[in-house]
Design a protein around this motif. Sequence first.
Motif, PDB file in Angstrom:
ATOM      1  N   ASP A 183       0.841  -1.319   0.031  1.00  0.00           N
ATOM      2  CA  ASP A 183       0.019  -0.063   0.049  1.00  0.00           C
ATOM      3  C   ASP A 183       0.935   1.127   0.033  1.00  0.00           C
ATOM      4  N   ALA A 184       2.130   1.299   0.483  1.00  0.00           N
ATOM      5  CA  ALA A 184       2.932   2.524   0.435  1.00  0.00           C
ATOM      6  C   ALA A 184       3.394   2.707  -0.927  1.00  0.00           C
ATOM      7  N   LEU A 185       3.414   1.557  -1.778  1.00  0.00           N
ATOM      8  CA  LEU A 185       3.959   1.954  -3.099  1.00  0.00           C
ATOM      9  C   LEU A 185       2.777   2.217  -4.076  1.00  0.00           C
ATOM     10  N   ASP A 186       1.452   2.152  -3.726  1.00  0.00           N
ATOM     11  CA  ASP A 186       0.154   2.379  -4.523  1.00  0.00           C
ATOM     12  C   ASP A 186       0.290   3.838  -4.484  1.00  0.00           C
ATOM     13  N   LYS A 194      -3.095   5.314  -2.945  1.00  0.00           N
ATOM     14  CA  LYS A 194      -3.463   5.220  -1.642  1.00  0.00           C
ATOM     15  C   LYS A 194      -2.598   5.605  -0.767  1.00  0.00           C
ATOM     16  N   SER A 195      -1.138   5.651  -1.121  1.00  0.00           N
ATOM     17  CA  SER A 195      -0.027   6.230  -0.221  1.00  0.00           C
ATOM     18  C   SER A 195       0.070   7.438   0.241  1.00  0.00           C
ATOM     19  N   GLY A 196       0.425   7.958   1.089  1.00  0.00           N
ATOM     20  CA  GLY A 196       0.635   9.218   1.718  1.00  0.00           C
ATOM     21  C   GLY A 196       2.098   9.538   1.572  1.00  0.00           C
ATOM     22  N   ALA A 197       2.621   9.110   0.450  1.00  0.00           N
ATOM     23  CA  ALA A 197       4.181   9.117   0.371  1.00  0.00           C
ATOM     24  C   ALA A 197       4.665  10.461   0.404  1.00  0.00           C
ATOM     25  N   LEU A 198       3.697  11.602  -0.151  1.00  0.00           N
ATOM     26  CA  LEU A 198       4.117  12.852  -0.051  1.00  0.00           C
ATOM     27  C   LEU A 198       3.996  13.776   0.994  1.00  0.00           C
TER      28      LEU A 198
END
Length: 194
Positions: free
Chosen positions: A66-69, A72-76
């Motif tokens: 999910d961290a790569l989607d 879905k991710s809040g990576a930013l």
Amino acid sequence: MTSTPVEDLATVLAMAGDLVAGVRPDQWDDPTPCTDWNVRQLVSHVVAGDRLFAAVLRGEAPPPPDALDPKKSGALGDDPVAAQRTAAHDLVAAVSRPGVLEQTFQIPVGSVPGVAAVRIRAVEAVVHGWDLARATGQQARFPDDIVQRVLEFSRAQLADIPRDRTPFAPSRPAPADAPPIDQLVALLGRPVRR
């Protein structure tokens, strides 16, 4: 002057970071040449990929799926520019460790030498940097010599990928005299306007 794959990667990641910094607040939901992703999702995809590769190259467990989607991710988080620059810095630090380029690593596409992992991330930075520039009205000014090396690597790799497994759209034509960036993005399925 000859540069190393790590120096090429550091250069294109920094230039991609400048493109992220050039995104206006009202552009984050705009469409991109990657038709499944808007600007935020595109940048999130690159940041998550940089984090994934940095973890793998450090010998750590990769982030959860999910961290790569990018949808879905809040990576930013709240600061996409800082997120991109931190992920880029961490990736360059990981690939700069002694022996990394000669080791073999398991990444989502399979087992690859460290030097190939570095080149894969350079492809992502340049191509998605071009996508981001197109989506936001900026200029992708990656150095032609680096883009030429990325292009040559991409051509060689695509020759070994079955057509039904390619991570990119089908290749498109580009004029023979097109600059390396146009040849690269056309090879990876983007329409080139001249």
